[in-house]
Design an enzyme around this catalytic site. Structure first.
Site, mmCIF file in Angstrom:
data_model
loop_
_atom_site.group_PDB
_atom_site.id
_atom_site.type_symbol
_atom_site.label_atom_id
_atom_site.label_comp_id
_atom_site.label_asym_id
_atom_site.label_seq_id
_atom_site.Cartn_x
_atom_site.Cartn_y
_atom_site.Cartn_z
ATOM 1 N N THR A 1 0.902 -1.166 -0.059
ATOM 2 C CA THR A 1 0.038 -0.010 -0.032
ATOM 3 C C THR A 1 0.791 1.109 0.064
ATOM 4 O O THR A 1 1.978 1.302 0.677
ATOM 5 C CB THR A 1 -0.818 0.139 1.349
ATOM 6 O OG1 THR A 1 -1.455 1.261 1.430
ATOM 7 C CG2 THR A 1 -0.188 -0.194 2.639
ATOM 8 N N ASP A 2 0.356 2.411 -0.646
ATOM 9 C CA ASP A 2 0.978 3.754 -0.687
ATOM 10 C C ASP A 2 0.860 4.215 0.947
ATOM 11 O O ASP A 2 1.902 5.093 1.355
ATOM 12 C CB ASP A 2 0.512 4.705 -1.240
ATOM 13 C CG ASP A 2 -1.111 5.083 -1.145
ATOM 14 O OD1 ASP A 2 -1.759 4.452 -0.108
ATOM 15 O OD2 ASP A 2 -1.371 5.911 -1.391
ATOM 16 N N GLU A 3 0.298 3.759 2.090
ATOM 17 C CA GLU A 3 0.429 4.224 3.366
ATOM 18 C C GLU A 3 1.636 3.718 3.616
ATOM 19 O O GLU A 3 1.986 4.733 4.908
ATOM 20 C CB GLU A 3 -0.962 3.549 4.106
ATOM 21 C CG GLU A 3 -2.248 3.821 3.246
ATOM 22 C CD GLU A 3 -3.455 3.748 4.297
ATOM 23 O OE1 GLU A 3 -3.345 3.948 5.332
ATOM 24 O OE2 GLU A 3 -4.619 3.432 3.530
ATOM 25 N N LYS B 1 2.284 -3.188 7.209
ATOM 26 C CA LYS B 1 2.420 -3.503 5.625
ATOM 27 C C LYS B 1 3.868 -3.067 5.603
ATOM 28 O O LYS B 1 4.357 -3.768 4.465
ATOM 29 C CB LYS B 1 1.327 -2.718 4.927
ATOM 30 C CG LYS B 1 -0.051 -3.179 5.016
ATOM 31 C CD LYS B 1 -0.310 -4.377 4.550
ATOM 32 C CE LYS B 1 -0.324 -4.332 3.025
ATOM 33 N NZ LYS B 1 -0.706 -5.928 2.498
ATOM 34 N N TYR C 1 -1.447 -0.180 10.889
ATOM 35 C CA TYR C 1 -2.069 -0.700 9.862
ATOM 36 C C TYR C 1 -0.991 -0.680 8.857
ATOM 37 O O TYR C 1 -0.088 -1.494 8.106
ATOM 38 C CB TYR C 1 -3.137 -0.463 9.117
ATOM 39 C CG TYR C 1 -3.322 -0.639 7.583
ATOM 40 C CD1 TYR C 1 -3.420 -1.880 7.168
ATOM 41 C CD2 TYR C 1 -3.304 0.309 6.608
ATOM 42 C CE1 TYR C 1 -3.305 -2.407 5.740
ATOM 43 C CE2 TYR C 1 -3.238 -0.085 5.276
ATOM 44 C CZ TYR C 1 -3.354 -1.440 4.828
ATOM 45 O OH TYR C 1 -3.639 -1.627 3.597
HETATM 46 P P1 NAD Z 1 -10.320 -6.774 2.649
HETATM 47 O O1 NAD Z 1 -10.198 -6.367 4.059
HETATM 48 O O2 NAD Z 1 -11.370 -6.635 1.804
HETATM 49 O O3 NAD Z 1 -9.932 -8.264 2.316
HETATM 50 C C1 NAD Z 1 -8.908 -8.897 3.287
HETATM 51 C C2 NAD Z 1 -9.120 -10.431 2.950
HETATM 52 O O4 NAD Z 1 -7.955 -11.111 3.566
HETATM 53 C C3 NAD Z 1 -10.337 -10.888 3.532
HETATM 54 O O5 NAD Z 1 -10.943 -12.066 2.750
HETATM 55 C C4 NAD Z 1 -9.978 -11.674 4.672
HETATM 56 O O6 NAD Z 1 -10.748 -12.858 5.007
HETATM 57 C C5 NAD Z 1 -8.375 -12.047 4.411
HETATM 58 N N1 NAD Z 1 -7.651 -12.352 5.507
HETATM 59 C C6 NAD Z 1 -7.481 -11.603 6.797
HETATM 60 N N2 NAD Z 1 -6.920 -12.258 7.547
HETATM 61 C C7 NAD Z 1 -6.528 -13.455 6.879
HETATM 62 C C8 NAD Z 1 -5.540 -14.567 7.248
HETATM 63 N N3 NAD Z 1 -4.867 -14.321 8.407
HETATM 64 N N4 NAD Z 1 -5.316 -15.530 6.381
HETATM 65 C C9 NAD Z 1 -5.993 -15.545 5.338
HETATM 66 N N5 NAD Z 1 -6.637 -14.612 4.916
HETATM 67 C C10 NAD Z 1 -6.985 -13.616 5.643
HETATM 68 O O7 NAD Z 1 -8.762 -6.026 1.917
HETATM 69 P P2 NAD Z 1 -8.461 -5.411 0.425
HETATM 70 O O8 NAD Z 1 -9.098 -3.927 0.446
HETATM 71 O O9 NAD Z 1 -9.066 -6.182 -0.652
HETATM 72 O O10 NAD Z 1 -7.180 -5.332 0.448
HETATM 73 C C11 NAD Z 1 -6.278 -6.491 -0.039
HETATM 74 C C12 NAD Z 1 -4.949 -6.128 -0.126
HETATM 75 O O11 NAD Z 1 -4.646 -4.936 -0.881
HETATM 76 C C13 NAD Z 1 -4.293 -5.828 1.576
HETATM 77 O O12 NAD Z 1 -3.058 -6.217 1.549
HETATM 78 C C14 NAD Z 1 -4.322 -4.410 1.411
HETATM 79 O O13 NAD Z 1 -3.349 -3.972 2.461
HETATM 80 C C15 NAD Z 1 -3.730 -4.035 -0.003
HETATM 81 N N6 NAD Z 1 -4.182 -2.697 -0.326
HETATM 82 C C16 NAD Z 1 -5.712 -2.081 -0.192
HETATM 83 C C17 NAD Z 1 -5.863 -1.024 -0.813
HETATM 84 C C18 NAD Z 1 -7.530 -0.509 -0.561
HETATM 85 O O14 NAD Z 1 -7.840 0.638 -0.948
HETATM 86 N N7 NAD Z 1 -8.295 -1.313 -0.171
HETATM 87 C C19 NAD Z 1 -5.017 -0.067 -1.308
HETATM 88 C C20 NAD Z 1 -3.701 -0.570 -1.443
HETATM 89 C C21 NAD Z 1 -3.524 -1.960 -0.824
HETATM 90 P P1 TYD Z 2 -10.540 4.704 4.567
HETATM 91 O O1 TYD Z 2 -11.424 4.316 3.390
HETATM 92 O O2 TYD Z 2 -10.517 4.122 5.686
HETATM 93 O O3 TYD Z 2 -9.190 4.460 3.827
HETATM 94 P P2 TYD Z 2 -7.515 4.753 4.346
HETATM 95 O O4 TYD Z 2 -7.580 5.104 5.646
HETATM 96 O O5 TYD Z 2 -6.996 3.474 4.083
HETATM 97 O O6 TYD Z 2 -7.068 5.903 3.467
HETATM 98 O O7 TYD Z 2 -10.532 6.375 4.465
HETATM 99 C C1 TYD Z 2 -10.171 7.095 3.293
HETATM 100 C C2 TYD Z 2 -10.232 8.444 3.747
HETATM 101 O O8 TYD Z 2 -11.658 8.798 4.268
HETATM 102 C C3 TYD Z 2 -9.300 8.908 4.990
HETATM 103 O O9 TYD Z 2 -8.935 10.100 4.945
HETATM 104 C C4 TYD Z 2 -10.412 8.811 6.120
HETATM 105 C C5 TYD Z 2 -11.462 9.466 5.702
HETATM 106 N N1 TYD Z 2 -12.775 8.531 6.389
HETATM 107 C C6 TYD Z 2 -13.709 9.528 6.740
HETATM 108 O O10 TYD Z 2 -13.781 10.630 6.929
HETATM 109 N N2 TYD Z 2 -14.759 8.752 7.444
HETATM 110 C C7 TYD Z 2 -15.048 7.699 7.545
HETATM 111 O O11 TYD Z 2 -15.899 7.064 8.312
HETATM 112 C C8 TYD Z 2 -13.987 6.690 7.248
HETATM 113 C C9 TYD Z 2 -13.989 5.280 7.327
HETATM 114 C C10 TYD Z 2 -13.022 7.280 6.515
#
Ligand code: NAD
Ligand code: TYD
Length: 355
Positions: A128-130, A157, A153
């Site tokens: 992630t970019d975070e 990562k 978090y």
């Molecule tokens: P999500 O929370 O929707 O899904 C996570 C999945 O991982 C779920 O199906 C969960 O059951 C599974 N999981 C959790 N713990 C586990 C374990 N111990 N063993 C096996 N499976 C497990 O997440 P997402 O948004 O789809 O993110 C997927 C990946 O992408 C993550 O690694 C996250 O850090 C990365 N990512 C997400 C975003 C975003 O905007 N959502 C952006 C950049 C990177």
């Molecule tokens: P989020 O979807 O939790 O992603 P991330 O924290 O990984 O970027 O949040 C996106 C942005 O929205 C972040 O700046 C926090 C803000 N946010 C709110 O303002 N209200 C909310 O209830 C949530 C969940 C996020």
């Protein structure tokens, strides 16, 4: 291609499996997922049923941090591993960081070790970019920016990314890391900004915006992320990091106002609530390396894809309701109840001071 996908029952993983099976007639996917609150087999129910995908898709329930379960799944031979499995919500990591360390750090190490022993030819870490922390105005982080995670978090990562780097150096393990910005699209668990705001607006509930709502996120449609993962899986250089983003920088308020407009709901639903501690002000990524080396560019604009996303959530009310029932309701009340009370107390305090 025989692929092990971890965390494939979540948001991005399920979109990726669907994308890959459609793109590659010869792909065989094993989805290894613990099914936490964020994992939902309904996200892939069609694949498990359709004749053209049924024979090429297999689900195994298991925990990436459990060495026995991981060893068992590696009895099958895989050409590559894509590791999506993670605890992913920043707010939850502020409540309890332990599951984040277990899954995101120990889980990654457990998988790396099993994949190394199995001599897997390629391991793609979904990062992630975070990990870079907040980007100053005018700056877009490239892959060589220092890691400055703000939340547990993001720190977990970053630790996983460093473990990958160590396995590449020590064992010449064929891994690479992708760092993507904020995704949106179908099947995102409605604790994240976009689906949460859509779900609340559909029910005419307040939309809780943290702080002043001017934090900036770098939004990318999940299909554009999946396409980048696919390219990196086939052509990415081992040992490298690739950023994926730089598509649509928006403040949270801009995003929320766009959603309300698309849903035909009033801005009076917006509720400013207590800010997230350590809230990164701005994310912005430089994806030049991915564009130049792997020929990737996004296919979706924010304006077009956010409209389709809203339409998708409107059409999947039962899916949303399923996510929002049960344990999630407790989390919601605990998390947002306190925030609204905080703002109400602050308002009452400032009214007293005004008198
Ligand atoms: P999500 O929370 O929707 O899904 C996570 C999945 O991982 C779920 O199906 C969960 O059951 C599974 N999981 C959790 N713990 C586990 C374990 N111990 N063993 C096996 N499976 C497990 O997440 P997402 O948004 O789809 O993110 C997927 C990946 O992408 C993550 O690694 C996250 O850090 C990365 N990512 C997400 C975003 C975003 O905007 N959502 C952006 C950049 C990177
Ligand atoms: P989020 O979807 O939790 O992603 P991330 O924290 O990984 O970027 O949040 C996106 C942005 O929205 C972040 O700046 C926090 C803000 N946010 C709110 O303002 N209200 C909310 O209830 C949530 C969940 C996020």
């Amino acid at each position: 291609m025989r692929l092990l996908v971890t965390g494939g029952a979540g948001f991005i993983g399920s979109n990726f499996i669907r994308y890959l099976l459609a793109e590659h007639a010869d792909a065989q996917v094993t989805n290894f997922d613990k099914l936490t609150y964020a994992g939902n087999l309904e996200n892939l129910a069609d694949l498990a049923e359709q004749p053209e995908t049924k024979a090429r898709y297999r689900f195994v329930r298991g925990d990436v941090a459990d060495p026995d379960a991981v060893a068992a799944v590696f009895r099958e031979r895989f050409d590559a591993v894509v590791n999506f499995a993670a605890e992913t919500h920043v707010d939850r990591s502020l409540e309890d960081a332990a599951p984040f360390l277990r899954t995101n750090v120990l889980g990654t190490q457990t998988l790396l070790e099993a994949a190394r022993r199995a001599r897997v030819a390629r391991f793609v870490q979904i990062g992630t970019d975070e990990v870079y922390g907040s980007a100053p105005d005018g700056v877009a982080f490239a892959e060589d920016a220092p890691l400055r995670p703000s939340s547990p978090y993001a720190a977990s990562k970053a630790a996983a990314d460093l473990l990958i780097e160590s396995y590449v150096r020590t064992y010449r393990f064929p891994a690479l890391t992708l760092r993507c910005s904020n995704n949106y699209g179908p099947y995102q668990f409605p604790e994240k900004l976009i689906p949460l705001m859509i779900a609340n607006a559909l029910e005419n509930k307040p939309l809780p915006v943290y702080g002043d709502g001017l934090n900036v996120r770098d939004w990318i449609h999940v299909e554009d992320h999946c396409r980048a993962i696919h390219r990196a899986l086939l052509k990415g250089r081992v040992g490298e990091v690739y950023n994926i983003g730089g598509v649509a920088l928006k403040t949270n308020l801009e995003v929320v106002r766009t959603l309300l407009k698309l849903l035909g709901k009033p801005e009076s639903l917006i509720r400013f609530v207590e800010d997230r501690p350590g809230h990164d002000r701005r994310y912005a990524l430089d994806s030049t390396k991915l564009r130049k080396e792997l020929g990737w560019s996004p296919c979706h604009t924010f304006e077009e894809a956010i409209e389709r996303t809203v339409t998708w959530y409107r059409a999947h009310a039962a899916w949303l309701e399923g996510c929002r029932s049960g344990a999630y309701r407790d989390y919601y009340e605990r998390h947002y109840g306190q925030r609204e009370e905080f703002v109400a107390r602050a308002r009452a305090g400032s009214r007293r001071e005004d008198k």
